[in-house]
Motif scaffolding. Structure first.
Motif, PDB file in Angstrom:
ATOM      1  N   GLN A 159     -12.034  -2.210   0.940  1.00  0.00           N
ATOM      2  CA  GLN A 159     -12.498  -1.259   1.949  1.00  0.00           C
ATOM      3  C   GLN A 159     -11.487  -0.121   2.142  1.00  0.00           C
ATOM      4  OE1 GLN A 159     -15.399  -2.189   3.663  1.00  0.00           O
ATOM      5  NE2 GLN A 159     -15.425  -0.105   4.500  1.00  0.00           N
ATOM      6  N   ILE A 160     -10.209  -0.517   2.272  1.00  0.00           N
ATOM      7  CA  ILE A 160      -9.143   0.477   2.459  1.00  0.00           C
ATOM      8  C   ILE A 160      -9.080   1.400   1.239  1.00  0.00           C
ATOM      9  CG2 ILE A 160      -6.624   0.759   2.568  1.00  0.00           C
ATOM     10  CD1 ILE A 160      -6.562  -1.739   4.400  1.00  0.00           C
ATOM     11  N   GLN A 161      -9.198   0.800   0.072  1.00  0.00           N
ATOM     12  CA  GLN A 161      -9.139   1.587  -1.161  1.00  0.00           C
ATOM     13  C   GLN A 161     -10.274   2.611  -1.210  1.00  0.00           C
ATOM     14  OE1 GLN A 161      -6.887   1.221  -4.437  1.00  0.00           O
ATOM     15  NE2 GLN A 161      -7.567   3.200  -3.697  1.00  0.00           N
ATOM     16  N   GLU A 162     -11.447   2.175  -0.773  1.00  0.00           N
ATOM     17  CA  GLU A 162     -12.602   3.076  -0.814  1.00  0.00           C
ATOM     18  C   GLU A 162     -12.455   4.215   0.185  1.00  0.00           C
ATOM     19  OE1 GLU A 162     -15.945   0.468  -0.503  1.00  0.00           O
ATOM     20  OE2 GLU A 162     -15.791  -0.111  -2.620  1.00  0.00           O
ATOM     21  N   GLU A 163     -11.905   3.909   1.361  1.00  0.00           N
ATOM     22  CA  GLU A 163     -11.704   4.948   2.371  1.00  0.00           C
ATOM     23  C   GLU A 163     -10.646   5.944   1.957  1.00  0.00           C
ATOM     24  OE1 GLU A 163     -12.167   1.592   5.814  1.00  0.00           O
ATOM     25  OE2 GLU A 163     -10.295   2.698   5.636  1.00  0.00           O
ATOM     26  N   THR A 164      -9.611   5.448   1.309  1.00  0.00           N
ATOM     27  CA  THR A 164      -8.450   6.285   1.002  1.00  0.00           C
ATOM     28  C   THR A 164      -8.167   6.261  -0.499  1.00  0.00           C
ATOM     29  OG1 THR A 164      -7.593   5.458   3.099  1.00  0.00           O
ATOM     30  CG2 THR A 164      -6.090   6.785   1.773  1.00  0.00           C
ATOM     31  N   ILE A 208       0.851  -1.187   0.000  1.00  0.00           N
ATOM     32  CA  ILE A 208       0.000   0.000   0.000  1.00  0.00           C
ATOM     33  C   ILE A 208       0.890   1.243   0.000  1.00  0.00           C
ATOM     34  CG2 ILE A 208      -1.870   1.239   1.152  1.00  0.00           C
ATOM     35  CD1 ILE A 208      -2.711  -1.347   2.471  1.00  0.00           C
ATOM     36  N   ASN A 209       0.731   2.037  -1.045  1.00  0.00           N
ATOM     37  CA  ASN A 209       1.453   3.309  -1.130  1.00  0.00           C
ATOM     38  C   ASN A 209       0.441   4.446  -1.088  1.00  0.00           C
ATOM     39  OD1 ASN A 209       3.835   1.913  -1.564  1.00  0.00           O
ATOM     40  ND2 ASN A 209       3.609   1.970  -3.787  1.00  0.00           N
ATOM     41  N   LEU A 210       0.911   5.610  -0.666  1.00  0.00           N
ATOM     42  CA  LEU A 210       0.065   6.795  -0.744  1.00  0.00           C
ATOM     43  C   LEU A 210       0.654   7.746  -1.776  1.00  0.00           C
ATOM     44  CD1 LEU A 210      -0.641   7.735   2.994  1.00  0.00           C
ATOM     45  CD2 LEU A 210      -2.236   6.694   1.371  1.00  0.00           C
ATOM     46  N   SER A 240      -3.073  -4.064  11.424  1.00  0.00           N
ATOM     47  CA  SER A 240      -3.928  -4.889  12.279  1.00  0.00           C
ATOM     48  C   SER A 240      -5.148  -5.374  11.500  1.00  0.00           C
ATOM     49  CB  SER A 240      -4.308  -4.146  13.560  1.00  0.00           C
ATOM     50  OG  SER A 240      -5.224  -3.120  13.271  1.00  0.00           O
ATOM     51  N   ARG A 241      -5.651  -4.566  10.591  1.00  0.00           N
ATOM     52  CA  ARG A 241      -6.812  -5.009   9.795  1.00  0.00           C
ATOM     53  C   ARG A 241      -6.427  -6.151   8.869  1.00  0.00           C
ATOM     54  NH1 ARG A 241      -9.317   0.521   7.534  1.00  0.00           N
ATOM     55  NH2 ARG A 241     -10.651  -0.908   6.357  1.00  0.00           N
TER      56      ARG A 241
END
Lengths: 268, 326
Positions: free
Chosen positions: A230-235, A128-130, A185-186
């Motif tokens: 889910q992570i992709q949708e949030e961020t 995961i990169n930002l 943790s997720r």
């Protein structure tokens, strides 16, 4: 030294079907069998593989194809690294096959234990990169700097752009420190084990938050995928790579190294 | 294989609402496959198996880009590798740099040596910390710019200096037994400093440090175990915890890229000792009650941690930006 050597691809439970494909450079494969486990090998007549990068890439892929097929056919597989070659013993006159078989015999229980532990699992990799520009676009400091850029002379502009990039990177790094424990943790909640790894592929214009090899119950791959969605949708500025499923390359550790030792003493 | 196959696949971030699908496309995963197959897998008994042996098996270029080897070397993490990989790395690191019998590189990173002659110039090279020496060496053209036996080093301190570009840079001042000193800069000077101190068994910065300025240290740091939860149970992982004067508690395993635990003072609700199996000699661990759920940690220094964490200032509830639902 006595005769041919054996190039080893993988260890599989005894009685598993032998692979039907060929190995590196079309080498025919066979197995060396002990009571509990077998090694998938080809008879090797030269030194370890060595050559230009493109050749190495092809060999590594062919090596991994063999492991993949073993993994698809057998209940479980212990992948062996590229370029592991068994040889005979000069002293005793034992052939490479003798030597390898003896090793399989001697370590059979340990190998079988690990094979059982890993049965039904896959390795998946999550990165995961930002994106620094996208992530920091609404930060006041960034918008102010961007506004400052307008109509500036090229020299000044270059300096300001450099500063802007630095600010963007810092903001994103801080966010990455905050997000890492949460993402970890997720993701861990969907895995049996998780291992960070270092990557040399520095993402351009992005900050790496997490690069993890995940040992997952093969039947639960989609749950990990759903968490990532889910992570992709949030961020939206997260760039997610999701690789696999692979044989559990990163989780073989049969020589009770640090990680395994911790797991044994500490698991609850 | 065509180079275009190696471009990182941003497209794998699927834009579908269901579960993201992993990709096995070799074009996307080749660099990762190379890394695992060259570094992972069964550790075979070395007596029977020749692996890397004495042959540089693969093109240096490829090998050097794999698995963050550079990063691990910078961080002095050689011990994470098996014997053979270490031997290979030692050989490739020191091919141009003669080593004494039994001398091993502990860490290496880009660095410069300040040559304090008439002009005063920074000479770039690479710092090699071995179990015997600290060396600044330039590869091409080969020249050892500066070196000292670890035994001869009496102190190493860090200080900040403004670089020509106006940025604050951390430098290291190394003082030798003969009273001479030298200034070096390094890619990660802070880390190099701690590695040198560790290798040399030097104390932390002396209180009477001259020009040296050290960041304000943490309130407390030390070994801590963290009980991490997985799909099937939990596992104690070893690492180091740090509590800052602001009350931020972080915990990081040397195997991880970033701290896995990060508890802001506002997130920590309470600290309870509790009986729980753990890797230390204590029967008890600490249960940290946070707004994200309970976290269990163990330490050989449990009482001090409990004290330090317990006297965190209670703050009013703040909404954190996290989204983990627990």
């Amino acid at each position: 030294m006595s005769g041919a050597t054996l190039y080893v691809y993988a260890i599989i439970p005894g009685g598993s079907p032998a692979p039907t494909i060929t190995g590196i450079d079309g080498s025919p494969l066979h197995t060396v069998d002990a009571d509990l486990v077998s090694a998938v090998v080809h008879t090797h007549h030269s030194s370890p593989y060595e050559g230009p990068d493109d050749d190495v890439k092809r060999w590594v892929l062919e090596h991994s194809d063999v492991i993949d097929q073993c993994w698809n056919q057998a209940p479980s597989v212990l992948p062996v690294s590229f370029n592991v070659i068994a040889r005979g013993s000069e002293e005793s006159g034992a052939t490479a096959t003798d030597q390898l078989r003896r090793w399989l015999q001697d370590t059979g229980e340990e190998l079988m234990q690990r094979l059982n532990d890993l049965a039904g699992t896959s390795e998946l990799r999550v990165e995961i990169n930002l994106d620094t520009d996208h992530f920091s676009q609404n930060e006041p400091e960034v918008t102010a700097l961007k506004a400052d850029l307008e109509g500036k002379a090229p020299g000044v502009r270059r300096l300001l752009e450099k500063r802007l990039q630095k600010v963007q990177k810092q903001l994103t790094e801080t966010a990455a420190d905050r997000l890492y424990p949460e993402y970890r943790s997720r993701i861990a909640a969907q895995c049996q084990q998780l291992q960070d790894y270092a990557t040399t592929q520095r993402p351009e214009g992005a900050v790496s938050v997490l690069t993890a090899a995940c040992l997952v119950d093969s039947a639960h791959t989609s749950q990990l995928g759903a968490e990532l969605t889910q992570i992709q949708e949030e961020t939206p500025s997260a760039q997610i790579r999701f690789l696999g499923p692979w044989p559990p390359y990163s989780f073989v550790d049969i020589d009770a190294g640090l990680v395994t030792a911790q797991g044994q003493t500490g698991s609850v | 294989m065509a180079d275009k196959d190696l471009t990182p696949p941003r497209s794998s971030a699927v834009e579908q609402s269901s579960a993201m699908q992993p990709t096995r496309d070799p074009g996307a995963t080749l660099p990762d496959l190379l890394e695992v197959l060259l570094n992972k897998g069964v550790h075979l008994n070395l007596d029977l198996i020749i692996s890397v042996a004495d042959v540089p098996l693969i093109g240096i270029n490829l090998r050097a880009t794999i698995a963050g080897i550079e990063t691990m070397i910078e961080y002095g993490m050689m011990r994470q590798w098996d014997e053979q990989t270490r031997a290979w790395v030692q050989r490739s690191l020191t091919r141009h740099l003669p080593m004494a019998e039994g001398e091993e590189v502990v860490a290496a990173m880009a660095a410069s040596h300040y040559q304090d002659d008439f002009y005063g110039t920074w000479r770039p090279g690479r710092a090699y910390l071995t179990n015997k020496r600290l060396i600044i060496h330039r590869r091409d053209p080969a020249e050892t710019l500066w070196q000292a036996d670890l035994d001869a080093i009496t102190s190493v301190e860090s200080f900040t200096e403004s670089s020509i570009g106006g940025e604050e840079r951390l430098r290291l001042k190394v003082v030798l037994r003969d009273g001479s000193d030298t200034t070096i800069s390094a890619l990660d000077a802070k880390h190099l400093l701690s590695l040198i101190r560790k290798q040399r068994q030097l104390p932390e910065a002396s209180a009477t440090g001259t020009a040296a300025t050290e960041d304000e240290g943490p309130t407390m740091n030390g070994t801590m175990w963290y009980l991490e939860s997985f799909a099937q149970g939990a596992m104690w992982r070893g690492g180091r915890a740090t509590l800052t004067p602001e009350g931020l508690l972080t915990w990081k395993s040397p195997m991880d890229n970033r701290p896995s635990l990060r508890i802001e003072p506002s997130q920590l609700k309470a600290v309870h000792p509790e009986k729980h199996t753990n890797p230390t000699d204590y029967a008890q661990v600490l249960r940290l009650e946070t707004d994200r759920g309970d976290i269990r940690v163990a330490s050989p220094d449990l009482d001090r941690w409990q004290q330090a964490l317990g006297k965190q200032p209670e703050k009013s509830q703040e909404v954190t930006s996290g989204t983990a639902g627990e």
